[in-house]
Design a protein around this motif. Structure first.
Motif, PDB file in Angstrom:
ATOM      1  N   SER A 181       0.823  -1.213   0.000  1.00 48.00           N
ATOM      2  CA  SER A 181       0.000   0.000   0.000  1.00 48.00           C
ATOM      3  C   SER A 181       0.855   1.260   0.000  1.00 48.00           C
ATOM      4  N   ALA A 182       2.104   1.153   0.421  1.00 45.82           N
ATOM      5  CA  ALA A 182       2.992   2.306   0.416  1.00 45.82           C
ATOM      6  C   ALA A 182       3.350   2.715  -1.002  1.00 45.82           C
ATOM      7  N   ALA A 183       3.265   1.796  -1.947  1.00 50.23           N
ATOM      8  CA  ALA A 183       3.658   2.085  -3.321  1.00 50.23           C
ATOM      9  C   ALA A 183       2.866   3.230  -3.917  1.00 50.23           C
ATOM     10  N   THR A 184       1.582   3.286  -3.656  1.00 49.28           N
ATOM     11  CA  THR A 184       0.751   4.358  -4.207  1.00 49.28           C
ATOM     12  C   THR A 184       1.224   5.717  -3.702  1.00 49.28           C
ATOM     13  N   ALA A 185       1.513   5.800  -2.413  1.00 52.00           N
ATOM     14  CA  ALA A 185       1.986   7.066  -1.843  1.00 52.00           C
ATOM     15  C   ALA A 185       3.353   7.445  -2.409  1.00 52.00           C
ATOM     16  N   LEU A 186       4.221   6.464  -2.576  1.00 55.22           N
ATOM     17  CA  LEU A 186       5.537   6.748  -3.136  1.00 55.22           C
ATOM     18  C   LEU A 186       5.443   7.215  -4.582  1.00 55.22           C
ATOM     19  N   VAL A 187       4.601   6.565  -5.368  1.00 57.75           N
ATOM     20  CA  VAL A 187       4.420   7.000  -6.756  1.00 57.75           C
ATOM     21  C   VAL A 187       3.896   8.425  -6.786  1.00 57.75           C
ATOM     22  N   GLY A 188       2.980   8.752  -5.883  1.00 59.53           N
ATOM     23  CA  GLY A 188       2.480  10.124  -5.793  1.00 59.53           C
ATOM     24  C   GLY A 188       3.581  11.119  -5.459  1.00 59.53           C
ATOM     25  N   SER A 189       4.572  10.682  -4.680  1.00 56.80           N
ATOM     26  CA  SER A 189       5.687  11.558  -4.304  1.00 56.80           C
ATOM     27  C   SER A 189       6.602  11.880  -5.477  1.00 56.80           C
ATOM     28  N   LEU A 190       6.494  11.112  -6.559  1.00 56.40           N
ATOM     29  CA  LEU A 190       7.333  11.379  -7.728  1.00 56.40           C
ATOM     30  C   LEU A 190       6.978  12.689  -8.413  1.00 56.40           C
ATOM     31  N   ALA A 191       5.827  13.251  -8.089  1.00 49.74           N
ATOM     32  CA  ALA A 191       5.416  14.532  -8.678  1.00 49.74           C
ATOM     33  C   ALA A 191       5.723  15.712  -7.754  1.00 49.74           C
ATOM     34  N   TRP A 234      13.206  17.955  -5.650  1.00 49.75           N
ATOM     35  CA  TRP A 234      13.885  16.818  -6.265  1.00 49.75           C
ATOM     36  C   TRP A 234      14.316  15.790  -5.218  1.00 49.75           C
ATOM     37  N   GLN A 235      14.604  16.263  -3.999  1.00 49.95           N
ATOM     38  CA  GLN A 235      15.038  15.348  -2.954  1.00 49.95           C
ATOM     39  C   GLN A 235      13.922  14.368  -2.572  1.00 49.95           C
ATOM     40  N   VAL A 236      12.694  14.835  -2.601  1.00 48.17           N
ATOM     41  CA  VAL A 236      11.558  13.959  -2.299  1.00 48.17           C
ATOM     42  C   VAL A 236      11.385  12.942  -3.422  1.00 48.17           C
ATOM     43  N   ARG A 237      11.484  13.429  -4.669  1.00 52.58           N
ATOM     44  CA  ARG A 237      11.390  12.506  -5.807  1.00 52.58           C
ATOM     45  C   ARG A 237      12.499  11.455  -5.733  1.00 52.58           C
ATOM     46  N   GLU A 253      16.874  15.871 -15.932  1.00 52.39           N
ATOM     47  CA  GLU A 253      18.028  16.755 -16.097  1.00 52.39           C
ATOM     48  C   GLU A 253      19.058  16.577 -14.982  1.00 52.39           C
ATOM     49  N   LEU A 254      18.629  16.054 -13.831  1.00 48.92           N
ATOM     50  CA  LEU A 254      19.546  15.852 -12.714  1.00 48.92           C
ATOM     51  C   LEU A 254      20.197  14.469 -12.776  1.00 48.92           C
ATOM     52  N   PRO A 255      21.523  14.432 -12.873  1.00 48.41           N
ATOM     53  CA  PRO A 255      22.208  13.138 -12.929  1.00 48.41           C
ATOM     54  C   PRO A 255      21.873  12.229 -11.743  1.00 48.41           C
ATOM     55  N   SER A 256      21.694  12.789 -10.564  1.00 52.30           N
ATOM     56  CA  SER A 256      21.409  11.952  -9.394  1.00 52.30           C
ATOM     57  C   SER A 256      20.061  11.248  -9.527  1.00 52.30           C
ATOM     58  N   LEU A 257      19.076  11.903 -10.134  1.00 52.74           N
ATOM     59  CA  LEU A 257      17.783  11.248 -10.339  1.00 52.74           C
ATOM     60  C   LEU A 257      17.874  10.184 -11.424  1.00 52.74           C
ATOM     61  N   ARG A 258      18.673  10.445 -12.452  1.00 57.49           N
ATOM     62  CA  ARG A 258      18.875   9.421 -13.481  1.00 57.49           C
ATOM     63  C   ARG A 258      19.544   8.186 -12.881  1.00 57.49           C
ATOM     64  N   LYS A 259      20.564   8.416 -12.064  1.00 59.59           N
ATOM     65  CA  LYS A 259      21.281   7.307 -11.430  1.00 59.59           C
ATOM     66  C   LYS A 259      20.363   6.533 -10.489  1.00 59.59           C
ATOM     67  N   ASP A 260      19.580   7.240  -9.682  1.00 61.64           N
ATOM     68  CA  ASP A 260      18.669   6.555  -8.762  1.00 61.64           C
ATOM     69  C   ASP A 260      17.588   5.789  -9.509  1.00 61.64           C
ATOM     70  N   ALA A 261      17.141   6.332 -10.634  1.00 59.81           N
ATOM     71  CA  ALA A 261      16.143   5.620 -11.434  1.00 59.81           C
ATOM     72  C   ALA A 261      16.732   4.330 -11.983  1.00 59.81           C
ATOM     73  N   ALA A 262      17.957   4.399 -12.492  1.00 59.89           N
ATOM     74  CA  ALA A 262      18.608   3.193 -13.008  1.00 59.89           C
ATOM     75  C   ALA A 262      18.804   2.173 -11.887  1.00 59.89           C
ATOM     76  N   ALA A 263      19.227   2.630 -10.723  1.00 59.08           N
ATOM     77  CA  ALA A 263      19.430   1.719  -9.593  1.00 59.08           C
ATOM     78  C   ALA A 263      18.116   1.082  -9.162  1.00 59.08           C
ATOM     79  N   ALA A 264      17.061   1.870  -9.110  1.00 57.66           N
ATOM     80  CA  ALA A 264      15.750   1.335  -8.726  1.00 57.66           C
ATOM     81  C   ALA A 264      15.293   0.281  -9.725  1.00 57.66           C
ATOM     82  N   LEU A 265      15.493   0.560 -11.006  1.00 61.35           N
ATOM     83  CA  LEU A 265      15.098  -0.415 -12.032  1.00 61.35           C
ATOM     84  C   LEU A 265      15.922  -1.692 -11.925  1.00 61.35           C
TER      85      LEU A 265
END
Length: 110
Positions: A18-28, A32-35, A61-73
């Protein structure tokens, strides 16, 4: 912002689907730190239905978000992310490239 980031972490540590829905909502969120924390926690929880929204951050545009996205995937290890990751294997940031290669390896092992 600190409270919002802590909230994203707390939701992630709950470890419930159930936390997934809240986390996905936090992506907006406007911070950037919250995302970033939401992406990290979605990966840690291995939320497979978040793959599509996380893939979008591979072009951030932020390298840290790109890196975290790749790591999450990579943590989620869903083959649906392979094409998007492979397309970013030439990222200009060396840390991002390294993480993309690691993520592709994780998916290959999954």
């Amino acid at each position: 912002m600190a409270d919002q980031g802590a909230a994203a972490d707390a939701i992630g540590w709950i470890g419930q689907a159930s936390a997934a829905t809240a986390l996905v909502g936090s992506l907006a969120d406007s911070y950037w730190q919250v995302r970033e924390r939401a992406i990290q926690n979605l990966g840690r929880l291995r939320v497979r239905n978040a793959v599509g929204v996380i893939v979008a951050f591979l072009d951030d545009e932020l390298p840290s978000l790109r890196k975290d996205a790749a790591a999450a995937l990579g943590n989620i290890a869903d083959p649906r992310a392979c094409d998007a990751l492979a397309a970013r294997a030439g990222d200009q940031d060396p840390d991002d490239r390294k993480t993309v290669v690691w993520a592709l390896g994780q998916i290959g092992e999954g």
